[in-house]
Design a protein around this motif. Structure first.
Motif, mmCIF file in Angstrom:
data_model
loop_
_atom_site.group_PDB
_atom_site.id
_atom_site.type_symbol
_atom_site.label_atom_id
_atom_site.label_comp_id
_atom_site.label_asym_id
_atom_site.label_seq_id
_atom_site.Cartn_x
_atom_site.Cartn_y
_atom_site.Cartn_z
ATOM 1 N N SER A 89 -19.932 -6.053 -2.671
ATOM 2 C CA SER A 89 -20.191 -5.541 -3.968
ATOM 3 C C SER A 89 -21.576 -6.052 -4.587
ATOM 4 O O SER A 89 -22.101 -5.142 -5.246
ATOM 5 N N SER A 90 -22.113 -7.194 -4.275
ATOM 6 C CA SER A 90 -23.114 -7.491 -4.465
ATOM 7 C C SER A 90 -24.505 -6.607 -4.022
ATOM 8 O O SER A 90 -25.491 -6.689 -4.415
ATOM 9 N N LEU A 91 -23.933 -6.176 -2.727
ATOM 10 C CA LEU A 91 -24.957 -5.356 -1.940
ATOM 11 C C LEU A 91 -25.043 -3.817 -2.363
ATOM 12 O O LEU A 91 -25.703 -3.065 -1.789
ATOM 13 N N GLY A 92 -23.915 -3.490 -3.390
ATOM 14 C CA GLY A 92 -23.731 -1.941 -3.878
ATOM 15 C C GLY A 92 -23.133 -1.338 -3.037
ATOM 16 O O GLY A 92 -22.953 0.278 -2.925
ATOM 17 N N LEU A 93 -22.422 -1.882 -1.942
ATOM 18 C CA LEU A 93 -21.587 -1.197 -1.001
ATOM 19 C C LEU A 93 -20.046 -1.117 -1.501
ATOM 20 O O LEU A 93 -19.292 -0.042 -0.944
ATOM 21 N N LEU A 94 -19.734 -1.787 -2.312
ATOM 22 C CA LEU A 94 -18.511 -1.859 -3.061
ATOM 23 C C LEU A 94 -18.496 -1.870 -4.582
ATOM 24 O O LEU A 94 -19.599 -2.413 -4.982
ATOM 25 N N SER A 95 -17.889 -1.644 -5.237
ATOM 26 C CA SER A 95 -17.857 -1.974 -6.611
ATOM 27 C C SER A 95 -16.542 -2.844 -7.102
ATOM 28 O O SER A 95 -15.540 -2.920 -6.189
ATOM 29 N N ARG A 96 -16.845 -3.842 -8.033
ATOM 30 C CA ARG A 96 -15.613 -4.820 -8.253
ATOM 31 C C ARG A 96 -15.370 -4.560 -9.818
ATOM 32 O O ARG A 96 -16.357 -5.329 -10.603
ATOM 33 N N VAL A 97 -14.474 -4.194 -10.145
ATOM 34 C CA VAL A 97 -13.959 -4.091 -11.680
ATOM 35 C C VAL A 97 -12.542 -5.106 -11.825
ATOM 36 O O VAL A 97 -11.641 -4.458 -11.168
ATOM 37 N N ASP A 98 -12.812 -5.964 -12.668
ATOM 38 C CA ASP A 98 -11.356 -6.818 -12.963
ATOM 39 C C ASP A 98 -10.671 -7.193 -11.731
ATOM 40 O O ASP A 98 -9.636 -7.388 -11.383
ATOM 41 N N GLY A 99 -11.635 -7.797 -10.781
ATOM 42 C CA GLY A 99 -11.245 -8.448 -9.396
ATOM 43 C C GLY A 99 -10.697 -7.433 -8.625
ATOM 44 O O GLY A 99 -10.074 -7.806 -7.418
ATOM 45 N N ARG A 100 -10.725 -6.034 -8.530
ATOM 46 C CA ARG A 100 -10.362 -4.894 -7.689
ATOM 47 C C ARG A 100 -11.702 -4.452 -7.071
ATOM 48 O O ARG A 100 -12.430 -3.913 -7.880
ATOM 49 N N TYR A 101 -11.419 -4.104 -5.832
ATOM 50 C CA TYR A 101 -12.602 -3.660 -5.095
ATOM 51 C C TYR A 101 -12.318 -2.260 -4.938
ATOM 52 O O TYR A 101 -11.224 -1.635 -4.637
ATOM 53 N N ALA A 102 -13.455 -1.445 -4.934
ATOM 54 C CA ALA A 102 -13.429 0.072 -4.762
ATOM 55 C C ALA A 102 -14.729 0.550 -3.707
ATOM 56 O O ALA A 102 -15.701 -0.007 -3.875
ATOM 57 N N LEU A 103 -14.230 1.815 -3.300
ATOM 58 C CA LEU A 103 -15.580 2.270 -2.373
ATOM 59 C C LEU A 103 -16.443 2.663 -3.199
ATOM 60 O O LEU A 103 -16.202 3.411 -4.617
ATOM 61 N N THR A 104 -17.786 2.715 -3.101
ATOM 62 C CA THR A 104 -18.703 3.508 -3.816
ATOM 63 C C THR A 104 -18.843 4.868 -3.240
ATOM 64 O O THR A 104 -18.264 5.135 -2.047
ATOM 65 N N PRO A 105 -19.714 5.959 -3.912
ATOM 66 C CA PRO A 105 -19.861 6.936 -3.342
ATOM 67 C C PRO A 105 -20.403 7.069 -1.966
ATOM 68 O O PRO A 105 -19.748 7.869 -1.021
ATOM 69 N N LEU A 121 -8.133 -1.882 -4.603
ATOM 70 C CA LEU A 121 -7.323 -3.066 -4.349
ATOM 71 C C LEU A 121 -7.960 -4.524 -4.634
ATOM 72 O O LEU A 121 -9.101 -4.404 -4.568
ATOM 73 N N ASP A 122 -7.000 -5.441 -5.048
ATOM 74 C CA ASP A 122 -7.653 -6.882 -5.364
ATOM 75 C C ASP A 122 -7.762 -7.529 -3.850
ATOM 76 O O ASP A 122 -7.205 -6.919 -2.666
ATOM 77 N N ALA A 123 -8.101 -8.781 -3.836
ATOM 78 C CA ALA A 123 -8.292 -9.524 -2.302
ATOM 79 C C ALA A 123 -6.827 -9.710 -1.839
ATOM 80 O O ALA A 123 -6.857 -9.648 -0.495
ATOM 81 N N PHE A 127 -12.852 -0.648 4.967
ATOM 82 C CA PHE A 127 -13.336 0.604 4.094
ATOM 83 C C PHE A 127 -12.126 1.490 3.994
ATOM 84 O O PHE A 127 -11.625 2.197 3.039
ATOM 85 N N ARG A 128 -11.481 1.664 5.352
ATOM 86 C CA ARG A 128 -10.488 2.734 5.232
ATOM 87 C C ARG A 128 -9.300 2.050 4.383
ATOM 88 O O ARG A 128 -8.505 2.906 3.965
ATOM 89 N N ALA A 129 -8.971 0.813 4.134
ATOM 90 C CA ALA A 129 -8.008 0.309 3.425
ATOM 91 C C ALA A 129 -8.180 0.840 2.039
ATOM 92 O O ALA A 129 -7.351 0.903 1.226
ATOM 93 N N LEU A 130 -9.336 0.905 1.510
ATOM 94 C CA LEU A 130 -9.860 1.047 0.358
ATOM 95 C C LEU A 130 -9.817 2.490 -0.146
ATOM 96 O O LEU A 130 -9.932 2.920 -1.243
ATOM 97 N N ALA A 131 -9.750 3.512 0.877
ATOM 98 C CA ALA A 131 -10.169 4.957 0.752
ATOM 99 C C ALA A 131 -9.048 5.544 -0.182
ATOM 100 O O ALA A 131 -9.373 6.278 -0.905
ATOM 101 N N PRO A 132 -7.717 4.922 -0.226
ATOM 102 C CA PRO A 132 -6.912 5.554 -1.145
ATOM 103 C C PRO A 132 -7.038 4.991 -2.411
ATOM 104 O O PRO A 132 -6.611 5.734 -3.510
ATOM 105 N N GLY A 133 -7.664 3.925 -2.784
ATOM 106 C CA GLY A 133 -7.921 3.553 -4.192
ATOM 107 C C GLY A 133 -8.142 2.014 -4.267
ATOM 108 O O GLY A 133 -8.199 1.430 -3.055
#
Length: 328
Positions: free
Chosen positions: A67-83, A43-45, A35-41
């Motif tokens: 992402s399936s659980l709604g704790l991340l989003s996945r767009v074009d293979g890149r994961y991001a934090l949800t609010p 990233l893909d796998a 989660f901290r790794a995704l905080a700046p924006g």
């Protein structure tokens, strides 16, 4: 089966049965710093693997599962934090950081549930090991979860009209601290177990001119004064029925007529659909150390006998509920 009935499906059974898999992946993501790794924006796998130092197949599995659980989003293979994860796991500092709470669940609570078959068969708790650094992990996670409850309560209840607050028997000063920050004329007396006096005194040092900390065993404490607001937070589940009756009587004796009581804890309800968080914590408290989540109906009876009239029930997101009562 009539045409209006929903056909039976195994989905809910399977979802609950594999819930431990979701928890395990959430804990792993927290532990490796995903989660901290995704905080700046986003990233893909592969980028997540490089950032966390873990194999790419693992970051792909964790990213997809969360992402399936709604704790991340996945767009074009890149994961991001949800609010939600950005606020509570992204390290922004604006909301309580739940990472220590997840660490407690992974290393203390989750393995301890392996003893639940014994608890289910006997009604007795498991053997809790808090040696070494496990106590630090335990109390750190519990206090972070309390901080979450305190913030939620401050958002749900208006502390602005209170002038004298009694915080009786709690485990954390966080609740009263939120009230003190919200109301600059509020004065607070903490009546806590004597072992907690040093830590509470330190925690409220910034409000030393508006606080008083008194040590007394909770079931026996008889606070003096007339308070217009009383908080009894995370107390009931730690004591037996007669002790709780005494605590509520002593709280009423210290309250002015018309004062409000905030009674925060998990409760077993009689609603058409039980609230799962409370029911699940009934098992957690029992298996961890034998403490009790009481039926709300019983607690309401104790309140009435002690001179309190319930007037509201606040449901705090991801947190216990609060019975609000008035001194009569």
């Amino acid at each position: 089966m009539t045409g209006t009935e929903t056909p039976a499906t195994p989905q809910r059974i399977v979802d609950v049965a594999v819930g431990y898999m979701a928890a395990g992946q959430l804990f792993a993501a927290n532990r490796i710093g995903l989660f901290r790794a995704l905080a700046p924006g986003p990233l893909d796998a592969a980028e997540l693997a490089e950032r966390t130092g873990r194999p790419e197949n693992i970051t792909r599995i964790l990213g997809d599962a969360l992402s399936s659980l709604g704790l991340l989003s996945r767009v074009d293979g890149r994961y991001a934090l949800t609010p939600d994860t950005a606020a509570y796991l992204g390290g922004t500092g604006e909301e309580p950081d739940l990472a220590p709470f997840l660490t407690f669940l992974e290393t203390i609570s989750y393995p301890h549930w392996q003893q639940f078959p014994h608890t289910a068969d006997t009604g007795e708790p498991g053997e809790l090991d808090l040696t070494g650094d496990r106590w630090t992990t335990f109390i750190g996670g519990v206090m972070v979860y309390n901080a979450l409850h305190a913030r939620a309560l401050a958002q749900a209840f208006d502390f602005g009209s209170a002038k004298r607050l009694l915080d009786l028997g709690g485990l954390s000063a966080a609740f009263a601290l939120e009230a003190l920050r919200a109301n600059d004329v509020l004065h607070t007396t903490f009546v806590y177990d004597p072992r907690s006096v040093p830590s509470v005194t330190e925690a409220v040092a910034e409000f030393a001119d508006r606080t008083r900390v008194v040590g007394a065993p909770t079931p026996e404490a008889e606070p003096d004064g007339e308070y217009d607001l009383v908080m009894v937070n995370h107390v009931l589940h730690r004591f037996g029925v007669e002790e709780n009756r005494a605590i509520l009587r002593h709280a009423r004796a210290a309250a002015a007529p018309g004062a409000r009581l905030l009674l925060l804890d998990f409760f077993l309800d009689d609603d058409a659909v039980p609230r799962s968080l409370d029911a699940l914590h009934a098992g957690e408290y029992l298996v961890i150390d034998g403490t009790v989540v009481y039926p709300e109906a019983d607690v309401r009876g104790w309140l009435a006998d002690a001179g309190w009239r319930p007037v509201d029930r606040l449901t705090l997101p991801g947190s216990p509920r609060v019975l609000v009562a008035e001194a009569v």
